[in-house]
Design a protein around this motif. Sequence first.
Motif, PDB file in Angstrom:
ATOM      1  N   VAL A 290     -21.251  48.993 -13.557  1.00  0.00           N
ATOM      2  CA  VAL A 290     -20.566  48.757 -14.823  1.00  0.00           C
ATOM      3  C   VAL A 290     -19.056  48.800 -14.591  1.00  0.00           C
ATOM      4  O   VAL A 290     -18.552  49.703 -13.912  1.00  0.00           O
ATOM      5  N   PHE A 291     -18.344  47.804 -15.134  1.00  0.00           N
ATOM      6  CA  PHE A 291     -16.885  47.745 -15.069  1.00  0.00           C
ATOM      7  C   PHE A 291     -16.343  47.754 -16.497  1.00  0.00           C
ATOM      8  O   PHE A 291     -16.955  47.183 -17.404  1.00  0.00           O
ATOM      9  N   THR A 292     -15.196  48.392 -16.691  1.00  0.00           N
ATOM     10  CA  THR A 292     -14.489  48.360 -17.967  1.00  0.00           C
ATOM     11  C   THR A 292     -13.260  47.489 -17.808  1.00  0.00           C
ATOM     12  O   THR A 292     -12.422  47.747 -16.944  1.00  0.00           O
ATOM     13  N   VAL A 293     -13.147  46.456 -18.646  1.00  0.00           N
ATOM     14  CA  VAL A 293     -12.080  45.466 -18.509  1.00  0.00           C
ATOM     15  C   VAL A 293     -11.256  45.427 -19.787  1.00  0.00           C
ATOM     16  O   VAL A 293     -11.811  45.369 -20.894  1.00  0.00           O
ATOM     17  N   ASN A 294      -9.939  45.477 -19.636  1.00  0.00           N
ATOM     18  CA  ASN A 294      -9.033  45.318 -20.774  1.00  0.00           C
ATOM     19  C   ASN A 294      -9.008  43.839 -21.172  1.00  0.00           C
ATOM     20  O   ASN A 294      -8.736  42.979 -20.338  1.00  0.00           O
ATOM     21  N   PRO A 295      -9.286  43.518 -22.443  1.00  0.00           N
ATOM     22  CA  PRO A 295      -9.355  42.099 -22.835  1.00  0.00           C
ATOM     23  C   PRO A 295      -8.039  41.349 -22.614  1.00  0.00           C
ATOM     24  O   PRO A 295      -8.044  40.133 -22.418  1.00  0.00           O
ATOM     25  N   HIS A 296      -6.916  42.062 -22.668  1.00  0.00           N
ATOM     26  CA  HIS A 296      -5.619  41.413 -22.482  1.00  0.00           C
ATOM     27  C   HIS A 296      -5.396  40.969 -21.042  1.00  0.00           C
ATOM     28  O   HIS A 296      -4.483  40.176 -20.778  1.00  0.00           O
ATOM     29  N   PHE A 297      -6.218  41.469 -20.107  1.00  0.00           N
ATOM     30  CA  PHE A 297      -6.055  41.122 -18.696  1.00  0.00           C
ATOM     31  C   PHE A 297      -7.131  40.159 -18.196  1.00  0.00           C
ATOM     32  O   PHE A 297      -7.293  39.980 -16.985  1.00  0.00           O
ATOM     33  N   VAL A 298      -7.880  39.580 -19.115  1.00  0.00           N
ATOM     34  CA  VAL A 298      -8.847  38.543 -18.734  1.00  0.00           C
ATOM     35  C   VAL A 298      -8.075  37.237 -18.630  1.00  0.00           C
ATOM     36  O   VAL A 298      -7.993  36.455 -19.576  1.00  0.00           O
ATOM     37  N   ASP A 299      -7.470  37.028 -17.477  1.00  0.00           N
ATOM     38  CA  ASP A 299      -6.658  35.834 -17.259  1.00  0.00           C
ATOM     39  C   ASP A 299      -7.277  34.984 -16.154  1.00  0.00           C
ATOM     40  O   ASP A 299      -8.369  35.285 -15.640  1.00  0.00           O
ATOM     41  N   GLN A 300      -6.569  33.933 -15.776  1.00  0.00           N
ATOM     42  CA  GLN A 300      -7.091  33.014 -14.771  1.00  0.00           C
ATOM     43  C   GLN A 300      -7.271  33.692 -13.421  1.00  0.00           C
ATOM     44  O   GLN A 300      -8.229  33.408 -12.692  1.00  0.00           O
ATOM     45  N   ALA A 301      -6.369  34.603 -13.078  1.00  0.00           N
ATOM     46  CA  ALA A 301      -6.471  35.294 -11.795  1.00  0.00           C
ATOM     47  C   ALA A 301      -7.745  36.129 -11.724  1.00  0.00           C
ATOM     48  O   ALA A 301      -8.468  36.105 -10.713  1.00  0.00           O
ATOM     49  N   LEU A 302      -8.045  36.851 -12.797  1.00  0.00           N
ATOM     50  CA  LEU A 302      -9.259  37.677 -12.800  1.00  0.00           C
ATOM     51  C   LEU A 302     -10.503  36.803 -12.740  1.00  0.00           C
ATOM     52  O   LEU A 302     -11.466  37.122 -12.020  1.00  0.00           O
ATOM     53  N   LEU A 303     -10.516  35.706 -13.495  1.00  0.00           N
ATOM     54  CA  LEU A 303     -11.687  34.836 -13.501  1.00  0.00           C
ATOM     55  C   LEU A 303     -11.907  34.183 -12.136  1.00  0.00           C
ATOM     56  O   LEU A 303     -13.049  34.079 -11.661  1.00  0.00           O
TER      57      LEU A 303
END
Length: 323
Positions: A290-303
């Motif tokens: 399980v990972f916890t991800v901040n929605p504001h950091f779901v950018d192209q680099a993360l994807l």
Amino acid sequence: MSNSKNAGPLSAIAEAIRAKRERKSGTAQDIEELEASLLADIENFDLDAAERRAKREYLANSGAGMADPTLVFPEIAPGKTATFSPEKPAPVAQDTPVAPPVINPEAGTSLLDQLRQQAEVRQREIHSALAERTSTNEAIDQALKHLFFYLHELVQQLNIVKPGIPRDYPLIEKYVLNRLEWQEGFADYRTQSQSAGALVELVTFSYHLKGPGSLCIERDGPSVERFRTTLFDFGLPFTCKEFKNERSYVERAEFDIRSDVSVSARWRADFSKGVILLETRNLERLGSAVFTVNPHFVDQALLDDFGRLVLGQPNRFRELAKR
């Protein structure tokens, strides 16, 4: 004389008959006038006025004046204070208990003034929290939408390319599932109900990997059931051949495990905490994470780094997900 005598009674009788006829005519005329008057009263009767008059009389007699819908009460809003002061103010209902105000006689501040100030502060806090929660929910919704479009495109391309996935899946001891290739993948999403806001609350991503051959593993005694449970937890397809003794007790078993791995990644919105939870199965290894991800950091680099993680390529996904 006789004629005179007879004329007297006859005259009286005729007079009586004429008077009776005149009274009947007068009575009919009176009835007609009364009917006309009643019809005029009915046509001119104001039902609304009568209802309002009856209501005023009822309120005056019952003392229920506060129930009159024509009375207007001020609304408390940020930055505004009401000017009227009822003689007997009703208690103020609040979601969070507020400590009773202490009146300072020297300050010249009334109890209602202090309550108004507390109500204004409380409303500003509620409005601020609501605005922040709304902003966070919208950020989660937008992040999941961006994520779905990316994964949908990724799946379409990989279903055509069907690349090999250079990742080893250790099972137990020296046994490893490897030389796996992409078979087929899917991406989907789910939204809330319209009444809840119709925000995207879940994005699912799953795919199937397959390799040549199978693993044959032998277990004995109590480890047979433990190993069977482990295979079920990993979702690995297998067949099992059991060897029992005279008492029908399983002494050992041979497991034939196909090189067939199902992988899933569920990106789930946690609106209460303002984050996205990534729940994976068999992604980097066999098992769950399980990972916890901040929605504001779901950018192209993360994807892009998540895509590299899926393909077994070097990536910084864990580092980017912890931001």
